[in-house]
Design a protein around this motif. Structure first.
Motif, PDB file in Angstrom:
ATOM      1  N   LYS A   1       0.762  -1.277   0.024  1.00 42.88           N
ATOM      2  CA  LYS A   1       0.004  -0.104  -0.007  1.00 42.88           C
ATOM      3  C   LYS A   1       0.823   1.169  -0.028  1.00 42.88           C
ATOM      4  O   LYS A   1       0.436   2.187  -0.806  1.00 42.88           O
ATOM      5  CB  LYS A   1      -0.815  -0.048   1.389  1.00 42.88           C
ATOM      6  CG  LYS A   1      -1.907   1.175   1.076  1.00 42.88           C
ATOM      7  CD  LYS A   1      -2.927   1.016   2.573  1.00 42.88           C
ATOM      8  CE  LYS A   1      -3.786   2.146   2.543  1.00 42.88           C
ATOM      9  NZ  LYS A   1      -4.646   1.740   3.742  1.00 42.88           N
TER      10      LYS A   1
ATOM     11  N   ALA B   1      -2.878  -1.124  -4.614  1.00 43.27           N
ATOM     12  CA  ALA B   1      -4.038  -1.477  -3.858  1.00 43.27           C
ATOM     13  C   ALA B   1      -4.325  -2.800  -4.047  1.00 43.27           C
ATOM     14  O   ALA B   1      -4.881  -3.251  -5.443  1.00 43.27           O
ATOM     15  CB  ALA B   1      -5.105  -0.469  -4.162  1.00 43.27           C
ATOM     16  N   ILE B   2      -4.416  -3.988  -3.086  1.00 43.85           N
ATOM     17  CA  ILE B   2      -4.839  -5.109  -3.148  1.00 43.85           C
ATOM     18  C   ILE B   2      -5.875  -5.468  -2.906  1.00 43.85           C
ATOM     19  O   ILE B   2      -6.468  -4.790  -1.642  1.00 43.85           O
ATOM     20  CB  ILE B   2      -3.814  -6.006  -2.191  1.00 43.85           C
ATOM     21  CG1 ILE B   2      -2.348  -5.625  -3.019  1.00 43.85           C
ATOM     22  CG2 ILE B   2      -4.230  -7.593  -2.367  1.00 43.85           C
ATOM     23  CD1 ILE B   2      -1.921  -6.274  -4.343  1.00 43.85           C
ATOM     24  N   ASP B   3      -6.675  -6.326  -3.445  1.00 49.57           N
ATOM     25  CA  ASP B   3      -8.100  -6.942  -3.141  1.00 49.57           C
ATOM     26  C   ASP B   3      -7.960  -7.963  -2.126  1.00 49.57           C
ATOM     27  O   ASP B   3      -7.263  -9.188  -2.444  1.00 49.57           O
ATOM     28  CB  ASP B   3      -8.977  -7.434  -4.353  1.00 49.57           C
ATOM     29  CG  ASP B   3     -10.227  -8.057  -4.138  1.00 49.57           C
ATOM     30  OD1 ASP B   3     -10.676  -7.845  -3.011  1.00 49.57           O
ATOM     31  OD2 ASP B   3     -10.728  -8.879  -4.993  1.00 49.57           O
ATOM     32  N   PRO B   4      -8.387  -7.675  -0.896  1.00 50.01           N
ATOM     33  CA  PRO B   4      -8.010  -8.758   0.385  1.00 50.01           C
ATOM     34  C   PRO B   4      -8.764 -10.100  -0.001  1.00 50.01           C
ATOM     35  O   PRO B   4      -8.097 -10.962   0.397  1.00 50.01           O
ATOM     36  CB  PRO B   4      -8.783  -8.130   1.419  1.00 50.01           C
ATOM     37  CG  PRO B   4      -8.809  -6.547   1.109  1.00 50.01           C
ATOM     38  CD  PRO B   4      -9.095  -6.760  -0.272  1.00 50.01           C
ATOM     39  N   ALA B   5      -9.937 -10.198  -0.814  1.00 48.34           N
ATOM     40  CA  ALA B   5     -10.445 -11.595  -1.141  1.00 48.34           C
ATOM     41  C   ALA B   5      -9.893 -12.210  -2.095  1.00 48.34           C
ATOM     42  O   ALA B   5     -10.065 -13.474  -2.080  1.00 48.34           O
ATOM     43  CB  ALA B   5     -12.038 -11.227  -1.663  1.00 48.34           C
ATOM     44  N   SER B   6      -8.892 -11.791  -2.826  1.00 51.68           N
ATOM     45  CA  SER B   6      -8.082 -12.460  -3.719  1.00 51.68           C
ATOM     46  C   SER B   6      -6.816 -13.036  -3.201  1.00 51.68           C
ATOM     47  O   SER B   6      -5.946 -13.847  -3.790  1.00 51.68           O
ATOM     48  CB  SER B   6      -7.791 -11.652  -4.999  1.00 51.68           C
ATOM     49  OG  SER B   6      -6.869 -10.542  -4.461  1.00 51.68           O
TER      50      SER B   6
ATOM     51  N   ALA C   1      -2.212 -12.322  -5.279  1.00 49.84           N
ATOM     52  CA  ALA C   1      -3.477 -11.678  -5.115  1.00 49.84           C
ATOM     53  C   ALA C   1      -3.538 -10.549  -6.448  1.00 49.84           C
ATOM     54  O   ALA C   1      -2.871 -10.469  -7.015  1.00 49.84           O
ATOM     55  CB  ALA C   1      -3.176 -10.579  -4.039  1.00 49.84           C
ATOM     56  N   LYS C   2      -4.849 -10.160  -6.440  1.00 57.45           N
ATOM     57  CA  LYS C   2      -5.103  -9.207  -7.582  1.00 57.45           C
ATOM     58  C   LYS C   2      -5.107  -7.892  -6.914  1.00 57.45           C
ATOM     59  O   LYS C   2      -5.659  -7.705  -5.813  1.00 57.45           O
ATOM     60  CB  LYS C   2      -6.528  -9.631  -8.154  1.00 57.45           C
ATOM     61  CG  LYS C   2      -6.399 -10.807  -8.873  1.00 57.45           C
ATOM     62  CD  LYS C   2      -7.759 -11.290  -9.501  1.00 57.45           C
ATOM     63  CE  LYS C   2      -7.595 -12.459 -10.356  1.00 57.45           C
ATOM     64  NZ  LYS C   2      -8.942 -12.874 -10.956  1.00 57.45           N
ATOM     65  N   THR C   3      -5.013  -6.910  -7.878  1.00 55.57           N
ATOM     66  CA  THR C   3      -5.337  -5.700  -7.408  1.00 55.57           C
ATOM     67  C   THR C   3      -6.641  -5.182  -7.418  1.00 55.57           C
ATOM     68  O   THR C   3      -7.401  -5.993  -8.079  1.00 55.57           O
ATOM     69  CB  THR C   3      -4.424  -4.544  -8.436  1.00 55.57           C
ATOM     70  OG1 THR C   3      -5.172  -4.631  -9.644  1.00 55.57           O
ATOM     71  CG2 THR C   3      -2.935  -4.826  -8.448  1.00 55.57           C
ATOM     72  N   THR C   4      -7.184  -4.110  -6.861  1.00 54.35           N
ATOM     73  CA  THR C   4      -8.584  -3.747  -6.994  1.00 54.35           C
ATOM     74  C   THR C   4      -8.973  -3.269  -8.462  1.00 54.35           C
ATOM     75  O   THR C   4     -10.157  -3.560  -8.837  1.00 54.35           O
ATOM     76  CB  THR C   4      -8.922  -2.486  -6.231  1.00 54.35           C
ATOM     77  OG1 THR C   4      -7.793  -1.522  -6.713  1.00 54.35           O
ATOM     78  CG2 THR C   4      -8.676  -2.653  -4.916  1.00 54.35           C
TER      79      THR C   4
ATOM     80  N   GLY D   1      -7.999  -5.746 -10.858  1.00 58.06           N
ATOM     81  CA  GLY D   1      -8.157  -7.113 -11.353  1.00 58.06           C
ATOM     82  C   GLY D   1      -7.024  -7.599 -11.868  1.00 58.06           C
ATOM     83  O   GLY D   1      -6.971  -8.674 -12.660  1.00 58.06           O
TER      84      GLY D   1
END
Length: 303
Positions: free
Chosen positions: A17, A22-27, A42-45, A47
């Motif tokens: 960060k 910006a990382i999508d926590p669900a990914s 992980a994926k960024t917000t 995608g």
């Protein structure tokens, strides 16, 4: 388990960060199997899939700047993918996920590989494209590599480099008499040794080889051992996995793809495999990991 997971990845996500990612926590998916790095996929917000890596030990963190320089040097000079480090400091490495899937990953519970493709039924496409990838790497100009700060051991110094590692292993752990004698015979016989050095990966285990479902090799990961050195180093683990016959078949493919070979190349690689305990010893000393100290003593025959 959830608390442990949060403890592992929260500092990494905070550093990402701070770098503006910006990382999508669900990914988020964690890979704890690496010896040197904790890895988060992980994926960024937006995608876009990324890889975040955090060094596990101070010695690993200190070496990351060298790996970054090796990658920068190689990217425009090779025919396969390597990581493009877009985030970097000594606590975090981040890059967009490469195409392909590691050929195998280490299952830490069973301490063995789990294979993405069947080890004993790999398609022809795998062997062909791995040979092409190694030829591409081994053809990189070693003078340009030296100028870029890549470590260089000329052909005439390869035996001296191996001797230093042997002596370091003996000093740290001891070496059985039969193994020490074998190493000395290898060093003394120049017919084993190549008359050229080249750009090498240095740690070609299956987890570092990225493949497509059809077996095509598309990339190589983990360049901490990248250097101009003995080309045989990039065949050691292949011999461990596929044996003498598999190695000789692959050397023939490598030669057809344009690779430079020499008469005793296969025998030399076999001697490098016998030398592998010295490499384990070097890693054990560098890392200080008790399990690798025990492994070093066992493989050196001094338990």
């Amino acid at each position: 388990m959830e608390n442990k997971t949060n403890e592992l990845i929260q500092p990494l996500l905070e550093r990402a960060k701070q770098h503006g990612l910006a990382i999508d926590p669900a990914s988020i998916k964690i890979n704890e199997s690496g010896l040197d790095f904790l890895a988060v996929f992980a994926k960024t917000t937006a995608g876009v899939p990324w890889v975040l890596r955090s060094p596990r030990r101070p010695d690993v963190a200190a070496a990351t700047s060298y790996e970054r320089d090796v990658l920068r040097f190689l990217q425009p000079r090779i025919l396969f993918e390597v990581p493009d480090w877009q985030l970097y400091d000594e606590s975090i490495i981040g890059y967009p996920l490469l195409g392909g899937t590691p050929l195998a990953t280490i299952n830490m519970e069973i301490m063995d590989y789990e294979w993405y493709l069947q080890k004993d039924a790999l398609p022809e496409r795998f062997y062909e494209t791995l040979a092409q990838a190694l030829v591409s790497l081994h053809s990189v100009d070693d003078r340009e590599a030296r100028a870029a700060g890549v470590r260089v051991t000329p052909a005439g110094e390869l035996r001296g480099e191996a001797l230093k590692m042997m002596e370091a292993a003996r000093e740290a752990f001891g070496v059985s008499a039969p193994l020490w004698e074998r190493w000395q015979r290898w060093l003394a016989d120049e017919s084993y040794w190549p008359r050229h050095a080249c750009m090498t990966h240095g740690d070609m285990h299956p987890g570092h080889i990225l493949v497509q479902p059809d077996g095509e090799v598309t990339g190589l990961l983990d360049w901490t051992e990248g250097a101009v050195s003995d080309p045989a180093k990039d065949f050691i683990i292949l011999r461990m996995l596929w044996g003498e016959d598999g190695l000789r078949d692959f050397i023939a493919r490598y030669e057809r793809a344009g690779g430079r070979v020499w008469p005793r190349m296969a025998e030399h690689i076999a001697e490098w495999e016998a030398f592998y305990p010295a490499m384990i010893a070097a890693f054990a000393v560098k890392s200080g990991l008790p399990e690798y100290e025990a492994m070093a003593r066992s493989s050196l025959g001094v338990e």
